[in-house]
Design a protein around this motif. Structure first.
Motif, PDB file in Angstrom:
ATOM      1  N   ILE A 188      38.717 -24.544  65.841  1.00  0.00           N
ATOM      2  CA  ILE A 188      38.742 -23.313  66.630  1.00  0.00           C
ATOM      3  C   ILE A 188      37.418 -23.129  67.377  1.00  0.00           C
ATOM      4  O   ILE A 188      37.402 -22.809  68.579  1.00  0.00           O
ATOM      5  N   ASP A 189      36.312 -23.334  66.678  1.00  0.00           N
ATOM      6  CA  ASP A 189      35.005 -23.128  67.304  1.00  0.00           C
ATOM      7  C   ASP A 189      34.782 -24.081  68.468  1.00  0.00           C
ATOM      8  O   ASP A 189      34.194 -23.693  69.491  1.00  0.00           O
ATOM      9  N   ARG A 190      35.250 -25.309  68.335  1.00  0.00           N
ATOM     10  CA  ARG A 190      35.094 -26.248  69.451  1.00  0.00           C
ATOM     11  C   ARG A 190      35.905 -25.795  70.665  1.00  0.00           C
ATOM     12  O   ARG A 190      35.442 -25.891  71.804  1.00  0.00           O
ATOM     13  N   LEU A 191      37.109 -25.283  70.443  1.00  0.00           N
ATOM     14  CA  LEU A 191      37.920 -24.775  71.551  1.00  0.00           C
ATOM     15  C   LEU A 191      37.264 -23.572  72.219  1.00  0.00           C
ATOM     16  O   LEU A 191      37.246 -23.455  73.454  1.00  0.00           O
ATOM     17  N   LEU A 192      36.707 -22.667  71.404  1.00  0.00           N
ATOM     18  CA  LEU A 192      36.018 -21.508  71.970  1.00  0.00           C
ATOM     19  C   LEU A 192      34.789 -21.941  72.760  1.00  0.00           C
ATOM     20  O   LEU A 192      34.477 -21.359  73.813  1.00  0.00           O
ATOM     21  N   ASP A 193      34.115 -22.984  72.283  1.00  0.00           N
ATOM     22  CA  ASP A 193      32.974 -23.527  73.037  1.00  0.00           C
ATOM     23  C   ASP A 193      33.440 -24.114  74.372  1.00  0.00           C
ATOM     24  O   ASP A 193      32.797 -23.914  75.410  1.00  0.00           O
ATOM     25  N   LEU A 194      34.548 -24.849  74.352  1.00  0.00           N
ATOM     26  CA  LEU A 194      35.070 -25.433  75.588  1.00  0.00           C
ATOM     27  C   LEU A 194      35.404 -24.357  76.617  1.00  0.00           C
ATOM     28  O   LEU A 194      35.256 -24.563  77.821  1.00  0.00           O
ATOM     29  N   ALA A 195      35.864 -23.202  76.137  1.00  0.00           N
ATOM     30  CA  ALA A 195      36.237 -22.103  77.034  1.00  0.00           C
ATOM     31  C   ALA A 195      35.063 -21.174  77.336  1.00  0.00           C
ATOM     32  O   ALA A 195      35.242 -20.146  78.012  1.00  0.00           O
ATOM     33  N   ASP A 196      33.861 -21.522  76.852  1.00  0.00           N
ATOM     34  CA  ASP A 196      32.645 -20.722  77.101  1.00  0.00           C
ATOM     35  C   ASP A 196      32.787 -19.286  76.592  1.00  0.00           C
ATOM     36  O   ASP A 196      32.358 -18.328  77.251  1.00  0.00           O
ATOM     37  N   VAL A 197      33.391 -19.125  75.430  1.00  0.00           N
ATOM     38  CA  VAL A 197      33.624 -17.782  74.890  1.00  0.00           C
ATOM     39  C   VAL A 197      32.365 -17.267  74.198  1.00  0.00           C
ATOM     40  O   VAL A 197      31.822 -17.920  73.299  1.00  0.00           O
ATOM     41  N   GLY A 198      31.915 -16.096  74.636  1.00  0.00           N
ATOM     42  CA  GLY A 198      30.727 -15.475  74.065  1.00  0.00           C
ATOM     43  C   GLY A 198      30.796 -13.972  74.223  1.00  0.00           C
ATOM     44  O   GLY A 198      31.867 -13.406  74.502  1.00  0.00           O
ATOM     45  N   PRO A 199      29.677 -13.280  74.067  1.00  0.00           N
ATOM     46  CA  PRO A 199      29.662 -11.820  74.196  1.00  0.00           C
ATOM     47  C   PRO A 199      30.207 -11.354  75.543  1.00  0.00           C
ATOM     48  O   PRO A 199      29.790 -11.842  76.598  1.00  0.00           O
ATOM     49  N   GLY A 200      31.164 -10.448  75.487  1.00  0.00           N
ATOM     50  CA  GLY A 200      31.722  -9.858  76.696  1.00  0.00           C
ATOM     51  C   GLY A 200      32.797 -10.671  77.392  1.00  0.00           C
ATOM     52  O   GLY A 200      33.381 -10.211  78.382  1.00  0.00           O
ATOM     53  N   THR A 201      33.090 -11.864  76.906  1.00  0.00           N
ATOM     54  CA  THR A 201      34.124 -12.694  77.539  1.00  0.00           C
ATOM     55  C   THR A 201      35.481 -12.010  77.456  1.00  0.00           C
ATOM     56  O   THR A 201      35.898 -11.551  76.391  1.00  0.00           O
ATOM     57  N   ARG A 202      36.171 -11.964  78.575  1.00  0.00           N
ATOM     58  CA  ARG A 202      37.559 -11.490  78.590  1.00  0.00           C
ATOM     59  C   ARG A 202      38.437 -12.708  78.337  1.00  0.00           C
ATOM     60  O   ARG A 202      38.617 -13.545  79.210  1.00  0.00           O
ATOM     61  N   LEU A 203      38.967 -12.786  77.113  1.00  0.00           N
ATOM     62  CA  LEU A 203      39.691 -13.984  76.677  1.00  0.00           C
ATOM     63  C   LEU A 203      41.185 -13.714  76.565  1.00  0.00           C
ATOM     64  O   LEU A 203      41.606 -12.762  75.919  1.00  0.00           O
ATOM     65  N   LEU A 204      41.968 -14.597  77.175  1.00  0.00           N
ATOM     66  CA  LEU A 204      43.426 -14.601  77.000  1.00  0.00           C
ATOM     67  C   LEU A 204      43.775 -15.724  76.035  1.00  0.00           C
ATOM     68  O   LEU A 204      43.401 -16.877  76.251  1.00  0.00           O
ATOM     69  N   GLU A 205      44.502 -15.377  74.985  1.00  0.00           N
ATOM     70  CA  GLU A 205      45.022 -16.385  74.068  1.00  0.00           C
ATOM     71  C   GLU A 205      46.531 -16.440  74.212  1.00  0.00           C
ATOM     72  O   GLU A 205      47.216 -15.429  74.042  1.00  0.00           O
ATOM     73  N   ILE A 206      47.057 -17.616  74.539  1.00  0.00           N
ATOM     74  CA  ILE A 206      48.498 -17.795  74.682  1.00  0.00           C
ATOM     75  C   ILE A 206      49.011 -18.464  73.408  1.00  0.00           C
ATOM     76  O   ILE A 206      48.777 -19.647  73.166  1.00  0.00           O
ATOM     77  N   GLY A 207      49.686 -17.670  72.587  1.00  0.00           N
ATOM     78  CA  GLY A 207      50.143 -18.136  71.286  1.00  0.00           C
ATOM     79  C   GLY A 207      49.186 -17.670  70.203  1.00  0.00           C
ATOM     80  O   GLY A 207      48.171 -18.314  69.936  1.00  0.00           O
ATOM     81  N   THR A 208      49.478 -16.551  69.572  1.00  0.00           N
ATOM     82  CA  THR A 208      48.548 -15.903  68.647  1.00  0.00           C
ATOM     83  C   THR A 208      48.400 -16.622  67.327  1.00  0.00           C
ATOM     84  O   THR A 208      47.329 -16.607  66.714  1.00  0.00           O
ATOM     85  N   GLY A 209      49.466 -17.274  66.863  1.00  0.00           N
ATOM     86  CA  GLY A 209      49.444 -17.755  65.491  1.00  0.00           C
ATOM     87  C   GLY A 209      49.336 -16.553  64.564  1.00  0.00           C
ATOM     88  O   GLY A 209      49.923 -15.500  64.816  1.00  0.00           O
ATOM     89  N   TRP A 210      48.542 -16.714  63.504  1.00  0.00           N
ATOM     90  CA  TRP A 210      48.339 -15.587  62.585  1.00  0.00           C
ATOM     91  C   TRP A 210      46.959 -14.959  62.770  1.00  0.00           C
ATOM     92  O   TRP A 210      46.454 -14.295  61.882  1.00  0.00           O
ATOM     93  N   GLY A 211      46.344 -15.200  63.943  1.00  0.00           N
ATOM     94  CA  GLY A 211      45.201 -14.398  64.343  1.00  0.00           C
ATOM     95  C   GLY A 211      43.822 -14.966  64.090  1.00  0.00           C
ATOM     96  O   GLY A 211      42.823 -14.327  64.431  1.00  0.00           O
ATOM     97  N   GLU A 212      43.701 -16.163  63.511  1.00  0.00           N
ATOM     98  CA  GLU A 212      42.375 -16.665  63.155  1.00  0.00           C
ATOM     99  C   GLU A 212      41.503 -16.921  64.373  1.00  0.00           C
ATOM    100  O   GLU A 212      40.305 -16.594  64.373  1.00  0.00           O
ATOM    101  N   LEU A 213      42.058 -17.487  65.435  1.00  0.00           N
ATOM    102  CA  LEU A 213      41.253 -17.748  66.628  1.00  0.00           C
ATOM    103  C   LEU A 213      40.793 -16.439  67.272  1.00  0.00           C
ATOM    104  O   LEU A 213      39.631 -16.310  67.676  1.00  0.00           O
TER     105      LEU A 213
END
Length: 418
Positions: A188-213
């Motif tokens: 999960i952390d590697r994917l968030l790094d690939l998407a440049d996710v950090g403070p204030g990022t407006r993130l869309l997740e397609i496919g929630t799973g059970w919420g861990e990401l």
């Protein structure tokens, strides 16, 4: 027509095609041919097929115990690999190490059926039902048939993170189920790094799973909007988000990805693309591009298959379609790159780690087997448990043999690309 039934322990109302012995002309006429082809194929393979008369076929290796050859051959003649799985569900054959046996088959899939017959597969084997095409009208039901089985069922074999996709291990020498949760976090952390996710990022997740990401993104300071078509997953994911104190940072909606509106700095999607279907791939990538702000990045995790194999099988209807994932289609890396480029997205990073999925599936299968009694108490019968074991072993074999892979992609939208 009088129906002939197989195992009396298989419920005819729940598992009609497992309980019923195929009696169509195709099954009756084709069974002797299927038997001849099967015996000829396994004689060349490093397997040990035990027949009821005590004889054995194969060069030695993972064992297959064929309890009822006639019914097995009839099912193969009638439905190909669908028949193979249904015959296992019916108890007509077994294997002490099912994944090892299926790995041998998967690694030699192109050799099992003579080339002239492979060319006829489209005429002989079942085709995907139109009701399972991933249109907006059908997709909710397709997703629900798998993910809304029971949150309690999935908890019996997933780790505490409730992550239902390939983990990323430090080492492939994995012996303990406890290694799974940190490896899921690493993925999960590697994917968030690939998407440049950090403070204030407006993130869309397609496919929630059970919420861990979504939770791990929120801990980075992101504002997460996550969409799912599973009501069971949504309910538990929202409970987990609230319990962790991130209800103000994460919003989860029961919504088809095609209905998402707005612009996002980043998008992440983990093994959801396999549910899109070949004919809807252009629309999926168009929506990714439309929803992503200029300069934004996407972290995409996808199960992949070789391009030629994908083209040859994209309209096939398999055991996995029938019993596990209706309407699915595994893409190739080439298809992902092609559709990305057509929609203004550039593949900037790609990592394949298929053997990590083989290990993930092994740990899930071992945990599922350990908890089989509890799964039964949840109301899932022996036929279901055999089906689920076959699914996990069958999938593991695909990755172990290299027939399947899993990859993480970083897709980028140019800054000036609106």
């Amino acid at each position: 027509m009088t129906q002939t039934y197989s195992n009396p322990n298989v419920r005819q109302d729940v598992w009609p095609d497992v309980a019923r012995i195929p009696s169509a002309i195709k099954a009756k006429a084709g069974a002797p041919i299927a038997g001849t082809l099967f015996r000829a194929a396994v004689r060349r393979l490093p397997v040990s097929v035990q027949l009821p008369d005590g004889s054995q076929l194969g060069k030695g290796g993972p064992e297959m115990v064929l309890r009822d050859p006639d019914r097995f051959y009839a099912r193969i003649a009638n439905g190909g690999l669908i028949g193979l799985g249904e015959s296992y569900m019916a108890g007509e054959w077994d294997a002490p190490d099912l994944a090892a046996l299926m790995t041998v088959f998967a690694s030699r899939v192109s050799q099992l059926i003579p080339q002239p017959l492979q060319a006829l597969r489209g005429m002989i084997l079942p085709q995907q039902p139109r009701r399972e095409r991933n249109t907006e009208a059908n997709t909710r039901n397709n997703i629900s048939r798998h993910y809304d089985l029971s949150n309690e069922l999935f908890a019996e074999f997933l780790d505490q993170s409730m992550s239902y996709s390939s983990a990323l291990f430090d080492s492939l020498d994995v012996s303990s189920f406890e290694a799974l949760e940190p490896a899921q976090h690493a993925k999960i952390d590697r994917l968030l790094d690939l998407a440049d996710v950090g403070p204030g990022t407006r993130l869309l997740e397609i496919g929630t799973g059970w919420g861990e990401l979504a939770l791990r993104a929120a801990r980075r300071g992101a504002q997460v909007y996550s969409v799912t078509l599973s009501s069971e997953q949504k309910e538990l994911a929202e409970q987990r988000v609230a319990a962790a104190g991130f209800a103000d940072s994460v919003r989860i909606e029961l919504l088809d990805y095609r209905k998402v509106q707005g612009s996002f700095d980043a998008i992440v999607s983990v093994e959801m693309i396999e549910a899109v279907g070949f004919e809807f791939m252009p629309e999926y990538f168009r929506i990714l591009s439309d929803r992503l702000a200029p300069g934004g990045a996407i972290g995409l995790q996808a199960i992949t298959i070789g391009h030629e194999r994908m083209l040859a099988t994209r309209n096939s209807y398999t055991w996995v379609h029938k019993y596990i994932f209706p309407g699915g289609m595994i893409p190739s890396a080439e298809l992902i790159a092609e559709q990305s480029a057509l929609n203004g997205l550039t593949v900037e990073n790609r990592m394949a780690f298929g053997q990590h999925y083989a290990q993930t599936l092994r740990l899930w299968d071992e945990q599922f087997t350990r908890n089989a009694a509890e799964v039964g108490r949840l109301g899932f019968d022996e036929t279901f448990r055999r089906m689920w074991h076959f699914y996990l072993a069958y999938s593991r074999a695909g990755f172990a043999a290299g027939y399947l892979d899993v990859q993480q992609f970083q897709l980028r939208k140019a800054k000036g690309n609106h």
